[in-house]
Design an enzyme around this catalytic site. Structure first.
Site, PDB file in Angstrom:
ATOM      1  N   GLY A  52     -43.556  23.811 -65.346  1.00  0.00           N
ATOM      2  CA  GLY A  52     -43.315  25.188 -64.958  1.00  0.00           C
ATOM      3  C   GLY A  52     -43.457  25.452 -63.470  1.00  0.00           C
ATOM      4  O   GLY A  52     -43.266  26.572 -63.012  1.00  0.00           O
ATOM      5  N   HIS A  53     -43.778  24.437 -62.678  1.00  0.00           N
ATOM      6  CA  HIS A  53     -44.049  24.640 -61.249  1.00  0.00           C
ATOM      7  C   HIS A  53     -43.307  23.618 -60.418  1.00  0.00           C
ATOM      8  O   HIS A  53     -43.914  22.657 -59.953  1.00  0.00           O
ATOM      9  CB  HIS A  53     -45.556  24.523 -60.993  1.00  0.00           C
ATOM     10  CG  HIS A  53     -46.014  25.169 -59.724  1.00  0.00           C
ATOM     11  ND1 HIS A  53     -46.112  24.497 -58.524  1.00  0.00           N
ATOM     12  CD2 HIS A  53     -46.409  26.428 -59.464  1.00  0.00           C
ATOM     13  CE1 HIS A  53     -46.571  25.308 -57.597  1.00  0.00           C
ATOM     14  NE2 HIS A  53     -46.764  26.483 -58.142  1.00  0.00           N
ATOM     15  N   PHE A  54     -42.136  23.650 -60.184  1.00  0.00           N
ATOM     16  CA  PHE A  54     -41.105  24.584 -60.594  1.00  0.00           C
ATOM     17  C   PHE A  54     -39.972  23.777 -61.190  1.00  0.00           C
ATOM     18  O   PHE A  54     -39.652  22.716 -60.637  1.00  0.00           O
ATOM     19  CB  PHE A  54     -40.587  25.377 -59.397  1.00  0.00           C
ATOM     20  CG  PHE A  54     -41.663  26.183 -58.701  1.00  0.00           C
ATOM     21  CD1 PHE A  54     -42.081  27.392 -59.226  1.00  0.00           C
ATOM     22  CD2 PHE A  54     -42.254  25.720 -57.533  1.00  0.00           C
ATOM     23  CE1 PHE A  54     -43.049  28.148 -58.579  1.00  0.00           C
ATOM     24  CE2 PHE A  54     -43.228  26.467 -56.892  1.00  0.00           C
ATOM     25  CZ  PHE A  54     -43.622  27.677 -57.414  1.00  0.00           C
ATOM     26  N   VAL A  59     -43.380  20.952 -57.544  1.00  0.00           N
ATOM     27  CA  VAL A  59     -44.351  21.028 -56.452  1.00  0.00           C
ATOM     28  C   VAL A  59     -45.737  21.122 -57.077  1.00  0.00           C
ATOM     29  O   VAL A  59     -45.969  21.938 -57.968  1.00  0.00           O
ATOM     30  CB  VAL A  59     -44.084  22.268 -55.567  1.00  0.00           C
ATOM     31  CG1 VAL A  59     -45.163  22.409 -54.490  1.00  0.00           C
ATOM     32  CG2 VAL A  59     -42.710  22.203 -54.921  1.00  0.00           C
TER      33      VAL A  59
END
Length: 149
Positions: A52-54, A59
């Protein structure tokens, strides 16, 4: 001058209560027990936070970089305790100051956390840390922690 002691993941897991996916130190080099050392985190695409990041631009979250420095600091302090595997201690964050994020950390990077104690009073420790990738500073912070247990 003493020789740097290297700890591998099995020993780090005896020092710290953290486990996957939250154990963020794969290797520890202690230059001065209780005071100074270098933690290593091998950042891979398999890390859960990259989902989810990203999506499409993975990252490593900055807060996890600070957490990795704090885990390194905790392991450095615990490395100075005789029979640390039997004498369980925990390290708890108290404050974080002067945090700066300079460059993104991506899958395939090797994060090196350089951590040094700057003050100690009873069971309260203040550390400064810098995280580097390929010799370049990616994040830095000063943090205070309490050793309990």
């Amino acid at each position: 001058m003493s020789e740097t002691k290297v700890y591998h993941i099995e020993e780090i897991m005896q020092m710290l209560p953290h486990r996957y996916p939250f154990l963020l130190v794969d290797r520890l080099e202690v230059e001065i027990p209780g005071e100074k050392g270098i933690g290593t985190k091998n950042v891979t695409m398999n890390e859960e936070f990259f989902q989810g990041h990203f999506p499409g631009n993975p990252v490593m979250p900055g807060v996890l970089q600070v957490e990795a420095m704090a885990q390194t600091a905790g392991a450095i302090v615990i490395s100075a305790i005789e029979n640390f595997a039997e004498n369980k201690k925990s390290v708890l964050f108290m404050s974080i100051d002067g945090v700066k994020f300079r460059k993104p950390v991506k899958p395939g990077d090797q994060l090196k956390m350089y951590v040094e104690k700057i003050r100690e009073r009873r069971n309260i420790y203040v550390f400064k840390g810098q995280s580097l990738v390929d010799g370049q500073v990616v994040s830095e912070a000063e943090f205070t922690a309490m050793i309990v247990g």
